[in-house]
Design an enzyme around this catalytic site. Sequence first.
Site, PDB file in Angstrom:
ATOM      1  N   LYS A 192      -2.371  -5.401   0.890  1.00 56.16           N
ATOM      2  CA  LYS A 192      -2.718  -3.969   0.961  1.00 56.16           C
ATOM      3  C   LYS A 192      -3.225  -3.273   2.000  1.00 56.16           C
ATOM      4  O   LYS A 192      -3.792  -3.738   2.911  1.00 56.16           O
ATOM      5  CB  LYS A 192      -3.843  -3.962  -0.141  1.00 56.16           C
ATOM      6  CG  LYS A 192      -4.358  -2.902  -0.293  1.00 56.16           C
ATOM      7  CD  LYS A 192      -5.727  -2.748  -1.899  1.00 56.16           C
ATOM      8  CE  LYS A 192      -5.599  -1.029  -2.290  1.00 56.16           C
ATOM      9  NZ  LYS A 192      -7.255  -1.423  -2.754  1.00 56.16           N
ATOM     10  N   LYS A 245       1.086  -4.334  -1.719  1.00 55.44           N
ATOM     11  CA  LYS A 245       1.254  -2.852  -2.528  1.00 55.44           C
ATOM     12  C   LYS A 245       0.381  -1.567  -1.795  1.00 55.44           C
ATOM     13  O   LYS A 245       0.042  -2.044   0.190  1.00 55.44           O
ATOM     14  CB  LYS A 245      -1.310  -2.572  -3.005  1.00 55.44           C
ATOM     15  CG  LYS A 245      -1.144  -1.215  -3.806  1.00 55.44           C
ATOM     16  CD  LYS A 245      -2.615  -1.232  -4.414  1.00 55.44           C
ATOM     17  CE  LYS A 245      -3.596  -0.684  -4.366  1.00 55.44           C
ATOM     18  NZ  LYS A 245      -4.774   0.183  -4.855  1.00 55.44           N
TER      19      LYS A 245
HETATM   20  C1  PBG Z   1     -10.075   0.267  -4.762  1.00 55.47           C
HETATM   21  C2  PBG Z   1      -8.040  -0.038  -5.529  1.00 55.47           C
HETATM   22  C3  PBG Z   1      -7.763   1.377  -4.831  1.00 55.47           C
HETATM   23  C4  PBG Z   1      -5.948   1.586  -5.630  1.00 55.47           C
HETATM   24  C5  PBG Z   1      -5.924   0.467  -6.546  1.00 55.47           C
HETATM   25  N1  PBG Z   1      -8.090  -0.407  -6.733  1.00 55.47           N
HETATM   26  C6  PBG Z   1      -7.624   2.785  -3.810  1.00 55.47           C
HETATM   27  C7  PBG Z   1      -7.659   2.169  -2.210  1.00 55.47           C
HETATM   28  O1  PBG Z   1      -8.229   1.486  -1.924  1.00 55.47           O
HETATM   29  O2  PBG Z   1      -8.818   3.393  -1.862  1.00 55.47           O
HETATM   30  C8  PBG Z   1      -4.854   2.027  -5.525  1.00 55.47           C
HETATM   31  C9  PBG Z   1      -4.334   2.644  -7.298  1.00 55.47           C
HETATM   32  C10 PBG Z   1      -3.050   3.433  -6.875  1.00 55.47           C
HETATM   33  O3  PBG Z   1      -2.696   3.910  -5.502  1.00 55.47           O
HETATM   34  O4  PBG Z   1      -2.396   3.556  -7.970  1.00 55.47           O
HETATM   35  N2  PBG Z   1     -10.237  -0.102  -3.749  1.00 55.47           N
END
Ligand code: PBG
Length: 322
Positions: A192, A245
């Site tokens: 991520k 992601k």
């Molecule tokens: C929670 C989370 C996030 C997203 C999914 N789970 C936000 C982040 O890490 O700031 C982002 C999903 C998206 O942008 O569609 N941590």
Amino acid sequence: MFKRHRRLRANSTIRDMVRETVLNPNDFIYPIFVVEGHNIKSEISSLKGNYHYSIDMLDDIIEKVKQLGVKGVILFGIPDHKDEVATPAFEENGIVQRAVKKIKALAPELYVITDVCMCEYTSHGHCGIIHGHEVDNDDTLEYIAKIALSHAKSGADMVAPSDMMDGRVLLIRNILDENGFKNVPIMSYSAKYCSAFYGPFREAANSAPKFGNRKSYQMDPANVREAMLEIEDDINEGADIIMVKPAMSYLDVVRLARDRYDLPIAAYNVSGEYAMVKAAAEMGYIDEKAVAMEMLTSIKRAGANMIITYFALDACKWLREE
Ligand code: PBG
């Protein structure tokens, strides 16, 4: 002599026959945002076509998800109070916990995944426990595990930790096993990235950090070998599914992971990727359906088995139109 590649592109019949990547509704997981309150279905301005739902208003959207053939949803909760340690994230009667129960009652066969994180529930907006201005890895772990367990207790089919603390998959696996949830899989947000593409989500989930940024726990967009190390550790700690992601700017990461590891791979087609298509389509610069389907096809072609996308419902409709 040269090869006439165009022979196999001559008409739609032969194109259909040689196509390597075909999307179908099983590929998609649909994100749903649940809020406290009653009688709420309000469009998320940064994610047009997606809504905040109060629990009593979930019936229609769940029916739609089922009818379109989407097999899974991932839930995000927006609580009405926050604190330093994300208490509402692991309350038995928390927003996600109640939403899971409601959805499983409405559609027992629909696969309900929960995002396990703290940022929507902390007053500071970070994904963990803060000491000074630091997110403390080890102190965060027990909270993440507690949140995952509470989701499993409420009936979640799968938990998906997105916090990026080291060691969390191992702790979640242990706590689930110790409490009789041996069969609840973990889909880990393994690679991520600290991405600007999450902007619209943070507006939707009210989860932007109040100070600093997430660079000390989410990955540097410049790195791909590091992603393989993250994935490998998550696999060793017991992840059942690994995730990359965002998706679109990271298809090389998806491909490399696909070539190296045999676990199912999920890719998260994140909010910014969705919002850009929506905005450009609204301006008349692009054809929304064609661009969205091309994006989703490319994510699958890169090696993703599952695609979390705000386009899930539209994509299923578009597949029917073809
Ligand atoms: C929670 C989370 C996030 C997203 C999914 N789970 C936000 C982040 O890490 O700031 C982002 C999903 C998206 O942008 O569609 N941590």
